[in-house]
Design a protein around this motif. Structure first.
Motif, PDB file in Angstrom:
ATOM      1  N   CYS A  18       0.800  -1.231   0.000  1.00  0.00           N
ATOM      2  CA  CYS A  18       0.000   0.000   0.000  1.00  0.00           C
ATOM      3  C   CYS A  18       0.828   1.275   0.000  1.00  0.00           C
ATOM      4  O   CYS A  18       0.271   2.362  -0.129  1.00  0.00           O
ATOM      5  N   GLY A  19       2.134   1.160   0.176  1.00  0.00           N
ATOM      6  CA  GLY A  19       2.992   2.339   0.181  1.00  0.00           C
ATOM      7  C   GLY A  19       3.090   3.039   1.518  1.00  0.00           C
ATOM      8  O   GLY A  19       3.680   4.108   1.620  1.00  0.00           O
ATOM      9  N   THR A  20       2.525   2.449   2.558  1.00  0.00           N
ATOM     10  CA  THR A  20       2.601   3.042   3.892  1.00  0.00           C
ATOM     11  C   THR A  20       4.015   2.901   4.448  1.00  0.00           C
ATOM     12  O   THR A  20       4.626   1.840   4.337  1.00  0.00           O
ATOM     13  N   GLU A  21       4.503   3.971   5.061  1.00  0.00           N
ATOM     14  CA  GLU A  21       5.784   3.920   5.754  1.00  0.00           C
ATOM     15  C   GLU A  21       5.515   3.657   7.226  1.00  0.00           C
ATOM     16  O   GLU A  21       4.645   4.279   7.836  1.00  0.00           O
ATOM     17  N   LEU A  22       6.257   2.720   7.785  1.00  0.00           N
ATOM     18  CA  LEU A  22       6.096   2.304   9.172  1.00  0.00           C
ATOM     19  C   LEU A  22       7.361   2.586   9.951  1.00  0.00           C
ATOM     20  O   LEU A  22       8.464   2.550   9.402  1.00  0.00           O
ATOM     21  N   THR A  23       7.199   2.801  11.253  1.00  0.00           N
ATOM     22  CA  THR A  23       8.377   2.860  12.101  1.00  0.00           C
ATOM     23  C   THR A  23       8.889   1.421  12.278  1.00  0.00           C
ATOM     24  O   THR A  23       8.162   0.446  12.005  1.00  0.00           O
ATOM     25  N   ILE A  24      10.095   1.313  12.746  1.00  0.00           N
ATOM     26  CA  ILE A  24      10.653  -0.023  13.004  1.00  0.00           C
ATOM     27  C   ILE A  24       9.791  -0.740  14.032  1.00  0.00           C
ATOM     28  O   ILE A  24       9.473  -1.924  13.866  1.00  0.00           O
ATOM     29  N   ASN A  25       9.373  -0.041  15.092  1.00  0.00           N
ATOM     30  CA  ASN A  25       8.504  -0.655  16.103  1.00  0.00           C
ATOM     31  C   ASN A  25       7.180  -1.112  15.507  1.00  0.00           C
ATOM     32  O   ASN A  25       6.710  -2.215  15.810  1.00  0.00           O
ATOM     33  N   GLU A  26       6.563  -0.293  14.673  1.00  0.00           N
ATOM     34  CA  GLU A  26       5.289  -0.694  14.055  1.00  0.00           C
ATOM     35  C   GLU A  26       5.477  -1.952  13.225  1.00  0.00           C
ATOM     36  O   GLU A  26       4.627  -2.845  13.255  1.00  0.00           O
ATOM     37  N   TYR A  27       6.568  -2.011  12.490  1.00  0.00           N
ATOM     38  CA  TYR A  27       6.851  -3.201  11.679  1.00  0.00           C
ATOM     39  C   TYR A  27       7.071  -4.419  12.567  1.00  0.00           C
ATOM     40  O   TYR A  27       6.473  -5.471  12.338  1.00  0.00           O
ATOM     41  N   MET A  28       7.890  -4.281  13.588  1.00  0.00           N
ATOM     42  CA  MET A  28       8.163  -5.421  14.469  1.00  0.00           C
ATOM     43  C   MET A  28       6.924  -5.837  15.252  1.00  0.00           C
ATOM     44  O   MET A  28       6.745  -7.015  15.540  1.00  0.00           O
ATOM     45  N   ASP A  29       6.061  -4.891  15.574  1.00  0.00           N
ATOM     46  CA  ASP A  29       4.825  -5.195  16.300  1.00  0.00           C
ATOM     47  C   ASP A  29       3.716  -5.716  15.390  1.00  0.00           C
ATOM     48  O   ASP A  29       2.656  -6.110  15.871  1.00  0.00           O
ATOM     49  N   SER A  30       3.945  -5.718  14.082  1.00  0.00           N
ATOM     50  CA  SER A  30       2.913  -6.168  13.143  1.00  0.00           C
ATOM     51  C   SER A  30       2.784  -7.685  13.116  1.00  0.00           C
ATOM     52  O   SER A  30       1.937  -8.221  12.426  1.00  0.00           O
ATOM     53  N   ARG A  31       3.611  -8.346  13.910  1.00  0.00           N
ATOM     54  CA  ARG A  31       3.577  -9.805  13.962  1.00  0.00           C
ATOM     55  C   ARG A  31       2.544 -10.273  14.966  1.00  0.00           C
ATOM     56  O   ARG A  31       2.462  -9.776  16.077  1.00  0.00           O
ATOM     57  N   SER A  32       1.778 -11.223  14.557  1.00  0.00           N
ATOM     58  CA  SER A  32       0.831 -11.882  15.454  1.00  0.00           C
ATOM     59  C   SER A  32       1.132 -13.369  15.375  1.00  0.00           C
ATOM     60  O   SER A  32       0.836 -14.017  14.371  1.00  0.00           O
ATOM     61  N   GLY A  33       1.758 -13.906  16.416  1.00  0.00           N
ATOM     62  CA  GLY A  33       2.224 -15.290  16.354  1.00  0.00           C
ATOM     63  C   GLY A  33       3.351 -15.387  15.352  1.00  0.00           C
ATOM     64  O   GLY A  33       4.306 -14.631  15.409  1.00  0.00           O
ATOM     65  N   SER A  34       3.223 -16.273  14.391  1.00  0.00           N
ATOM     66  CA  SER A  34       4.267 -16.419  13.371  1.00  0.00           C
ATOM     67  C   SER A  34       3.950 -15.607  12.125  1.00  0.00           C
ATOM     68  O   SER A  34       4.767 -15.495  11.229  1.00  0.00           O
ATOM     69  N   ALA A  35       2.738 -15.012  12.058  1.00  0.00           N
ATOM     70  CA  ALA A  35       2.343 -14.234  10.879  1.00  0.00           C
ATOM     71  C   ALA A  35       2.678 -12.760  11.083  1.00  0.00           C
ATOM     72  O   ALA A  35       2.702 -12.255  12.196  1.00  0.00           O
ATOM     73  N   SER A  36       2.939 -12.076   9.983  1.00  0.00           N
ATOM     74  CA  SER A  36       3.249 -10.660  10.000  1.00  0.00           C
ATOM     75  C   SER A  36       2.501 -10.011   8.846  1.00  0.00           C
ATOM     76  O   SER A  36       2.473 -10.552   7.747  1.00  0.00           O
ATOM     77  N   ALA A  37       1.883  -8.854   9.114  1.00  0.00           N
ATOM     78  CA  ALA A  37       1.109  -8.184   8.073  1.00  0.00           C
ATOM     79  C   ALA A  37       1.132  -6.677   8.280  1.00  0.00           C
ATOM     80  O   ALA A  37       1.324  -6.191   9.395  1.00  0.00           O
ATOM     81  N   CYS A  38       0.904  -5.948   7.212  1.00  0.00           N
ATOM     82  CA  CYS A  38       0.846  -4.497   7.270  1.00  0.00           C
ATOM     83  C   CYS A  38      -0.342  -4.067   8.133  1.00  0.00           C
ATOM     84  O   CYS A  38      -1.465  -4.543   7.919  1.00  0.00           O
ATOM     85  N   PRO A  39      -0.132  -3.179   9.096  1.00  0.00           N
ATOM     86  CA  PRO A  39      -1.249  -2.710   9.922  1.00  0.00           C
ATOM     87  C   PRO A  39      -2.236  -1.836   9.148  1.00  0.00           C
ATOM     88  O   PRO A  39      -3.354  -1.644   9.585  1.00  0.00           O
ATOM     89  N   ASN A  40      -1.832  -1.350   7.973  1.00  0.00           N
ATOM     90  CA  ASN A  40      -2.713  -0.501   7.169  1.00  0.00           C
ATOM     91  C   ASN A  40      -3.540  -1.309   6.169  1.00  0.00           C
ATOM     92  O   ASN A  40      -4.763  -1.248   6.181  1.00  0.00           O
ATOM     93  N   CYS A  41      -2.873  -2.076   5.295  1.00  0.00           N
ATOM     94  CA  CYS A  41      -3.601  -2.794   4.230  1.00  0.00           C
ATOM     95  C   CYS A  41      -3.764  -4.288   4.517  1.00  0.00           C
ATOM     96  O   CYS A  41      -4.440  -4.986   3.781  1.00  0.00           O
TER      97      CYS A  41
END
Length: 111
Positions: free
Chosen positions: A72-95
């Protein structure tokens, strides 16, 4: 390659930030390298294209915007990216596009 107005350098970068080294459907992030403040899809692209060694972001810099979602072109902080993980899955918090969960094996190269 321009993604949502952000320049991403790398080897054969596509419109989702995938490159010659990592190009699965989940390889859709680019990382802004601290050393040059330039986005690359991966450490191998930086190694091949930059004229300097990579420098990692410090633990105290995790609030820096340094991840670009190729979905989606969203820029994330490093923390937002690292926190985007739920269990073993990771996804963009925006799209909610899925990120490659194997990327965490390379965190030490970037952060």
């Amino acid at each position: 390659m321009q993604i949502n107005g952000v320049n991403v350098r790398g080897v054969r970068v596509d419109e989702k930030t995938r490159c010659a080294h990592y190009n699965t459907d989940r390889d859709i992030i680019a990382i802004k390298f601290k050393c040059c403040h330039t986005y690359y899809p991966c450490h191998l692209c930086h190694e091949e294209m930059a004229d300097h060694p990579a420098i990692q972001w410090g633990m105290d810099e995790r609030d820096q915007v340094a991840i670009l979602c190729g979905g989606c072109g969203t820029e994330l902080t490093i923390n937002e990216y690292m926190d985007s993980r739920s269990g073993s899955a990771s996804a963009c918090p925006n799209c909610h596009a899925s990120f490659n969960e194997g990327c965490r094996n390379h965190y030490h190269l970037y952060f």
